[in-house]
Design an enzyme around this catalytic site. Structure first.
Site, PDB file in Angstrom:
ATOM      1  N   ARG A   1      29.705  25.610  31.243  1.00  0.00           N
ATOM      2  CA  ARG A   1      31.155  26.169  30.970  1.00  0.00           C
ATOM      3  C   ARG A   1      32.498  25.775  31.932  1.00  0.00           C
ATOM      4  O   ARG A   1      33.171  26.618  31.817  1.00  0.00           O
ATOM      5  CB  ARG A   1      31.028  27.836  30.768  1.00  0.00           C
ATOM      6  CG  ARG A   1      30.177  27.890  29.553  1.00  0.00           C
ATOM      7  CD  ARG A   1      29.929  29.550  29.203  1.00  0.00           C
ATOM      8  NE  ARG A   1      31.210  30.524  29.539  1.00  0.00           N
ATOM      9  CZ  ARG A   1      32.360  30.470  28.837  1.00  0.00           C
ATOM     10  NH1 ARG A   1      32.173  29.905  27.716  1.00  0.00           N
ATOM     11  NH2 ARG A   1      32.945  31.482  29.180  1.00  0.00           N
TER      12      ARG A   1
ATOM     13  N   TYR B   1      32.295  45.476  30.548  1.00  0.00           N
ATOM     14  CA  TYR B   1      33.176  44.252  30.553  1.00  0.00           C
ATOM     15  C   TYR B   1      33.224  43.796  28.981  1.00  0.00           C
ATOM     16  O   TYR B   1      32.257  43.936  28.204  1.00  0.00           O
ATOM     17  CB  TYR B   1      32.124  42.848  31.151  1.00  0.00           C
ATOM     18  CG  TYR B   1      32.738  41.677  30.827  1.00  0.00           C
ATOM     19  CD1 TYR B   1      33.786  41.288  31.351  1.00  0.00           C
ATOM     20  CD2 TYR B   1      32.113  40.982  29.668  1.00  0.00           C
ATOM     21  CE1 TYR B   1      34.615  39.968  30.906  1.00  0.00           C
ATOM     22  CE2 TYR B   1      32.652  40.030  29.401  1.00  0.00           C
ATOM     23  CZ  TYR B   1      33.726  39.367  30.092  1.00  0.00           C
ATOM     24  OH  TYR B   1      34.582  38.041  29.595  1.00  0.00           O
TER      25      TYR B   1
ATOM     26  N   GLU C   1      35.450  28.221  23.845  1.00  0.00           N
ATOM     27  CA  GLU C   1      35.830  29.769  23.910  1.00  0.00           C
ATOM     28  C   GLU C   1      37.299  29.633  23.550  1.00  0.00           C
ATOM     29  O   GLU C   1      38.142  28.822  23.939  1.00  0.00           O
ATOM     30  CB  GLU C   1      35.544  30.334  24.945  1.00  0.00           C
ATOM     31  CG  GLU C   1      35.879  31.654  25.265  1.00  0.00           C
ATOM     32  CD  GLU C   1      35.704  32.536  26.629  1.00  0.00           C
ATOM     33  OE1 GLU C   1      35.667  31.686  27.532  1.00  0.00           O
ATOM     34  OE2 GLU C   1      35.559  33.859  26.644  1.00  0.00           O
TER      35      GLU C   1
ATOM     36  N   TRP D   1      31.166  41.849  39.371  1.00  0.00           N
ATOM     37  CA  TRP D   1      31.936  42.363  38.056  1.00  0.00           C
ATOM     38  C   TRP D   1      31.692  41.194  36.911  1.00  0.00           C
ATOM     39  O   TRP D   1      31.802  40.077  37.062  1.00  0.00           O
ATOM     40  CB  TRP D   1      33.398  42.451  38.291  1.00  0.00           C
ATOM     41  CG  TRP D   1      34.198  42.730  37.201  1.00  0.00           C
ATOM     42  CD1 TRP D   1      34.080  43.795  36.440  1.00  0.00           C
ATOM     43  CD2 TRP D   1      34.960  41.684  36.368  1.00  0.00           C
ATOM     44  NE1 TRP D   1      34.910  44.005  35.457  1.00  0.00           N
ATOM     45  CE2 TRP D   1      35.422  42.395  35.334  1.00  0.00           C
ATOM     46  CE3 TRP D   1      35.400  40.520  36.808  1.00  0.00           C
ATOM     47  CZ2 TRP D   1      36.180  42.185  34.110  1.00  0.00           C
ATOM     48  CZ3 TRP D   1      36.508  40.053  35.455  1.00  0.00           C
ATOM     49  CH2 TRP D   1      36.651  40.760  34.511  1.00  0.00           C
TER      50      TRP D   1
ATOM     51  N   ARG E   1      31.308  36.010  19.777  1.00  0.00           N
ATOM     52  CA  ARG E   1      31.048  36.771  21.006  1.00  0.00           C
ATOM     53  C   ARG E   1      30.932  38.167  20.646  1.00  0.00           C
ATOM     54  O   ARG E   1      32.181  38.674  20.226  1.00  0.00           O
ATOM     55  CB  ARG E   1      31.687  36.477  22.314  1.00  0.00           C
ATOM     56  CG  ARG E   1      31.241  36.908  23.275  1.00  0.00           C
ATOM     57  CD  ARG E   1      32.240  36.584  24.649  1.00  0.00           C
ATOM     58  NE  ARG E   1      32.886  37.779  25.049  1.00  0.00           N
ATOM     59  CZ  ARG E   1      33.455  37.807  26.218  1.00  0.00           C
ATOM     60  NH1 ARG E   1      33.512  37.111  27.088  1.00  0.00           N
ATOM     61  NH2 ARG E   1      34.163  38.830  26.131  1.00  0.00           N
TER      62      ARG E   1
ATOM     63  N   ASP F   1      28.033  37.753  26.416  1.00  0.00           N
ATOM     64  CA  ASP F   1      28.434  37.384  27.760  1.00  0.00           C
ATOM     65  C   ASP F   1      27.812  38.501  28.825  1.00  0.00           C
ATOM     66  O   ASP F   1      28.219  39.620  28.493  1.00  0.00           O
ATOM     67  CB  ASP F   1      29.955  37.300  27.931  1.00  0.00           C
ATOM     68  CG  ASP F   1      30.132  36.855  29.249  1.00  0.00           C
ATOM     69  OD1 ASP F   1      29.402  36.550  30.148  1.00  0.00           O
ATOM     70  OD2 ASP F   1      31.672  36.511  29.412  1.00  0.00           O
TER      71      ASP F   1
ATOM     72  N   GLU G   1      31.729  29.131  34.187  1.00  0.00           N
ATOM     73  CA  GLU G   1      33.246  29.449  34.193  1.00  0.00           C
ATOM     74  C   GLU G   1      33.848  29.583  35.552  1.00  0.00           C
ATOM     75  O   GLU G   1      35.057  29.182  35.805  1.00  0.00           O
ATOM     76  CB  GLU G   1      33.574  30.555  33.384  1.00  0.00           C
ATOM     77  CG  GLU G   1      33.028  31.872  33.812  1.00  0.00           C
ATOM     78  CD  GLU G   1      33.473  33.055  32.890  1.00  0.00           C
ATOM     79  OE1 GLU G   1      32.955  32.854  31.607  1.00  0.00           O
ATOM     80  OE2 GLU G   1      34.136  33.990  33.234  1.00  0.00           O
TER      81      GLU G   1
ATOM     82  N   HIS H   1      28.040  38.228  31.783  1.00  0.00           N
ATOM     83  CA  HIS H   1      29.052  38.392  32.957  1.00  0.00           C
ATOM     84  C   HIS H   1      28.813  38.825  34.555  1.00  0.00           C
ATOM     85  O   HIS H   1      29.007  39.394  35.140  1.00  0.00           O
ATOM     86  CB  HIS H   1      30.281  39.398  32.638  1.00  0.00           C
ATOM     87  CG  HIS H   1      31.425  39.060  33.089  1.00  0.00           C
ATOM     88  ND1 HIS H   1      32.236  39.472  34.216  1.00  0.00           N
ATOM     89  CD2 HIS H   1      32.371  37.999  32.559  1.00  0.00           C
ATOM     90  CE1 HIS H   1      33.430  38.825  34.319  1.00  0.00           C
ATOM     91  NE2 HIS H   1      33.466  37.890  33.271  1.00  0.00           N
TER      92      HIS H   1
ATOM     93  N   GLU I   1      25.555  34.225  28.037  1.00  0.00           N
ATOM     94  CA  GLU I   1      26.560  33.572  29.173  1.00  0.00           C
ATOM     95  C   GLU I   1      26.212  34.275  30.391  1.00  0.00           C
ATOM     96  O   GLU I   1      26.170  35.560  30.581  1.00  0.00           O
ATOM     97  CB  GLU I   1      27.867  33.850  28.399  1.00  0.00           C
ATOM     98  CG  GLU I   1      28.970  33.340  29.515  1.00  0.00           C
ATOM     99  CD  GLU I   1      30.472  33.400  28.800  1.00  0.00           C
ATOM    100  OE1 GLU I   1      30.405  33.376  27.645  1.00  0.00           O
ATOM    101  OE2 GLU I   1      31.323  33.611  29.513  1.00  0.00           O
TER     102      GLU I   1
END
Ligand code: EZ4
Ligand code: CO
Length: 402
Positions: free
Chosen positions: A283, A160, A339, A402, A148, A210, A262, A212, A236
């Site tokens: 995820r 991030y 991951e 975030w 990643r 990612d 996630e 995020h 992601e």
């Protein structure tokens, strides 16, 4: 019949906070479950201690499914990260116990191996493009096949996923760190550094990124389209996933594969995403989505719709979760990738016996259960240390995701 005799909630901070559930049976068998919810740890500890522990004492530890249903339906208040993490900890500890009683590793109880090892991806990052490229090279050297890539966006504080020191540690301060976000700056910059990684390392590695949760659906569509030729393994969390329908728009515009889940906790949180084939990788993890019992249900649903697994595995998921995740990953037919950030030396002093990492693949331990031992003496040296995840603000000062 053995009964559950003792339920302990263990809080320790070997480099970062972890909450662990330890269940002991009347036969003296112990099982471990991870209960860590980064930045909200003590909410889960209290849920377990005050509300679940009294219900578990005296129950048959062998009745995993019934205990899951009892805790889920018995709460009346369904789903949500705190509840689902607490139930997960109980579930995983009971699978650990079942394995030890049977004398078999947990993956054998789940049907045995479908593959030799579990492909993992690591995290490369950099404060600029050159240091990102150096970091990717270092991970290639270590044998990782999937990487990643995240670089700091010029002019923005605290992008991030950019590591300071040996580990990327999101919950780092005793007040949420205030970071600055500009979608325009990110969208102008991110595709260019991902292209640099491809230029330098070619297409022989799996490249992940990612987002995020930072983009709106139409911005995510534009991002996905702009990196199509780079053939990412996935982008992601392109947009927050509370609104599952939002992914329809992204899907209509780009063939860049999408991963999300996630922060999602149940099969209902991913139902539309899966059944409408709006994502390619789900995820959800053992620790935040109700344990092995519930995660398998999600993964089986995903398998029907060509969605593969790609479980979360940041440092804030304990080695108990790594072991449980690998047990599931090695079995399920629709495994995609796992991951894996690894943990600090101090963390491995507390949690002994982590799965073996070799050439970018994880291999489960053949010890009965999950193969993880909790060292109380080591844990005692690392008292709880309250920490918060950061927040992000746009250039005008308003809060962003975030
Ligand atoms: O920000 O686990 O893909 N990994 C991630 C993580 C999450 C943290 C939050 O606690 O997005 O780094
Ligand atoms: Co993520």
């Amino acid at each position: 019949m053995a009964t559950i005799d003792r339920v302990e909630v263990l809080v320790t901070s070997p480099g970062r906070n972890f909450v662990t559930l330890r269940i002991t049976t009347s036969d003296g068998v112990t099982g471990l479950g991870d209960a860590t919810l980064n930045g909200r740890e003590l909410a889960v500890a209290a849920y377990l201690e005050e509300h679940l522990a009294p219900l578990l004492i005296g129950r048959d530890p062998a009745r995993i499914e019934d205990t899951w249903q009892y805790l889920y339906k018995g709460a009346y208040w369904r789903r949500g990260p705190v509840t689902m993490t607490a139930i997960a900890a109980v579930d995983v500890a009971l699978w650990d116990i079942k394995g030890k009683v049977a004398g078999l590793p947990v993956y054998q109880l789940l049907g045995g191996r479908s593959r030799d090892g579990v492909l993992v991806y690591c995290h490369a990052s950099g404060s600029d493009v050159e240091s990102l490229l150096d970091d990717v090279a270092a991970y290639r050297e270590m044998g990782f096949q999937a990487i990643r890539a995240q670089a700091a966006v010029p002019g923005l504080s605290g992008s991030y996923g950019v590591r300071k020191g040996a580990f990327y540690e999101p919950a780092a301060t005793d007040r949420p760190d205030e970071q600055v976000w500009s979608t325009e700056a990110y969208l102008d910059f991110a595709p260019s550094y991902l292209a640099r990684v491809r230029e330098k390392f070619g297409f022989g590695i799996h490249l992940l990124h990612d987002v995020h949760h930072r983009l709106t659906p139409i911005e995510a569509a534009r991002f996905g389209k702009s990196v199509e030729e780079l053939r990412l393994f996935w982008m992601e969390d392109p947009t927050p996933a509370e609104n599952q329908e939002a992914f329809r728009l992204i899907r209509q515009h780009t063939t860049t594969p999408i991963a999300t889940g996630e922060v999602l906790n149940s099969i209902w949180d991913v139902q539309t995403l899966i059944t409408e084939q709006l994502i390619d990788y789900v995820r959800t993890t053992v620790v935040h989505a109700g344990g092995i019992t519930h995660l398998r249900r999600i993964f089986d649903l995903a398998a029907l719709y060509h969605v593969r697994t790609g479980s979360h595995g940041a440092t804030d998921l304990s080695p108990v979760t790594t072991a449980a995740a690998v047990a599931v990953d090695i079995c399920v037919p629709n495994f995609g990738i796992q991951e894996h950030m690894g943990h600090t030396r101090e963390t491995y002093e507390v949690f002994r016996g982590t799965p073996r990492l070799e050439n970018g693949m994880l291999y489960p331990s053949d010890e009965p259960g999950l193969g993880i031992e909790y060292d109380d003496e080591a844990a005692g040296r690392f008292p709880y240390d309250p920490k918060y995840l950061p927040v992000a603000r746009r250039l005008d000062g308003s809060l962003h995701d975030w």
